[in-house]
Design an enzyme around this catalytic site. Sequence first.
Site, PDB file in Angstrom:
ATOM      1  N   TYR A   1     -31.081  88.036  44.543  1.00  0.00           N
ATOM      2  CA  TYR A   1     -31.572  88.817  45.669  1.00  0.00           C
ATOM      3  C   TYR A   1     -31.881  87.856  46.799  1.00  0.00           C
ATOM      4  CZ  TYR A   1     -33.468  92.968  47.878  1.00  0.00           C
ATOM      5  OH  TYR A   1     -33.680  94.020  48.736  1.00  0.00           O
TER       6      TYR A   1
ATOM      7  N   LYS B   1     -17.923 111.556  30.271  1.00  0.00           N
ATOM      8  CA  LYS B   1     -16.710 110.948  30.827  1.00  0.00           C
ATOM      9  C   LYS B   1     -16.968 109.483  31.175  1.00  0.00           C
ATOM     10  CE  LYS B   1     -12.550 112.436  31.973  1.00  0.00           C
ATOM     11  NZ  LYS B   1     -11.778 113.464  31.271  1.00  0.00           N
TER      12      LYS B   1
END
Length: 401
Positions: free
Chosen positions: A46, A101
């Site tokens: 970060y 899925k």
Amino acid sequence: MPASENANPTEHPYKGDPVFDLHVGGKMGIHSAVPLAGADELSLAYTPGVARVCESIAEHPEMTRHYTWVPNTVAVVSDGTAVLGLGDIGPAAAMPVMEGKAVLFKQFGNVDAIPICLATTDVEEIIETVARLAPSFGGINLEDISAPRCFEIEQRLKDRLDIPVFHDDQHGTAVVALAALKNALRLTGRPAENTRVVISGAGAAGVAVTRIMLEAGIRDIAVVDRQGVLNSERSDLTQVKRDLARDTADNFGRSGSLADAMKGADVYIGVSGGNVEEEIVASMADDAIIFGLANPTPEVHPDIAHRHARVVATGRSDYPNQINNVLAFPGIFRGAFDVHATAITEGMKLAAAEALAALVGDELSEDLIIPSPFDPRVGPAVAAAVSAAARRDGVARVPAP
């Protein structure tokens, strides 16, 4: 027990039911791919370190391919209007299927997938929403969107975006059905160009199955909807159906009912639901091929189909020869992502079907015309074939090694 009757609000309402127990908290999550054990690692992942990566991508957008998860991530997008065999159940109820899925993408293709269920059924709103989300993804998998809206949504997104857009209800079904049919034709000694096929259903799957079979060299196809064979003499056809009629039954003068089309046919492929009476099935050619793909109830029950056909396939896992989309879509996206393809072409879909069919090899028999989804060769074989086809078709951004 309905949720309203659950006496303990800290427990889920269907505790003890293995299906609901598995779904508690959903079927997927996000995990970090990098360690964050201390300040040094945090400063790399970060701020301040990440700023250098952002600046590089701002100057060279193609760097996204190297320094983000975008090129390995697909959006699984639905509006909940055509979910499995459940129909229009809405976006909230569609989420368990979209999560499923996404899990299949990861398990069978090592592709990251994010389920996105949209609270709109408006074509323009769906297109605009997906297009605005597209920078976050390497591909778009449209799922369980009802026909005929799904055709326009897919085509316009393909025209607008430079990443693969794939409607699995259409093309996943078509790829696996073609692979199975290739082997069924080999087993029964039929050349594709002389095979007569009846496809019951002119929705998303029926249209795609017909189109890929035409591409594969099968010409004598009759597509049947509730009113009978699609042909240009009918005045009730949508544009999609008119185009199908022109390319199929019109060329062979076919018309009439399903029963009329089935007389002497070599192949029946059901993608519509309903029930085909046994006397109609019995009118097919010798050594017939029957794919009844409706779930959970095939259009032709396997017991009846086996009385009159040599090769039988369904969409169910408890019978041999399951036509399962999971054989196709993970490997197709894996192969497309491996070469940073800008689209999924007809050539890539045909290559996927050919690769699937070839895996059966010398084991080909009436009960084995398609490999199992758990065959570890499936994903890599489909991916390799799709990557090679992407390069041949000029949509790969990564050159051959």
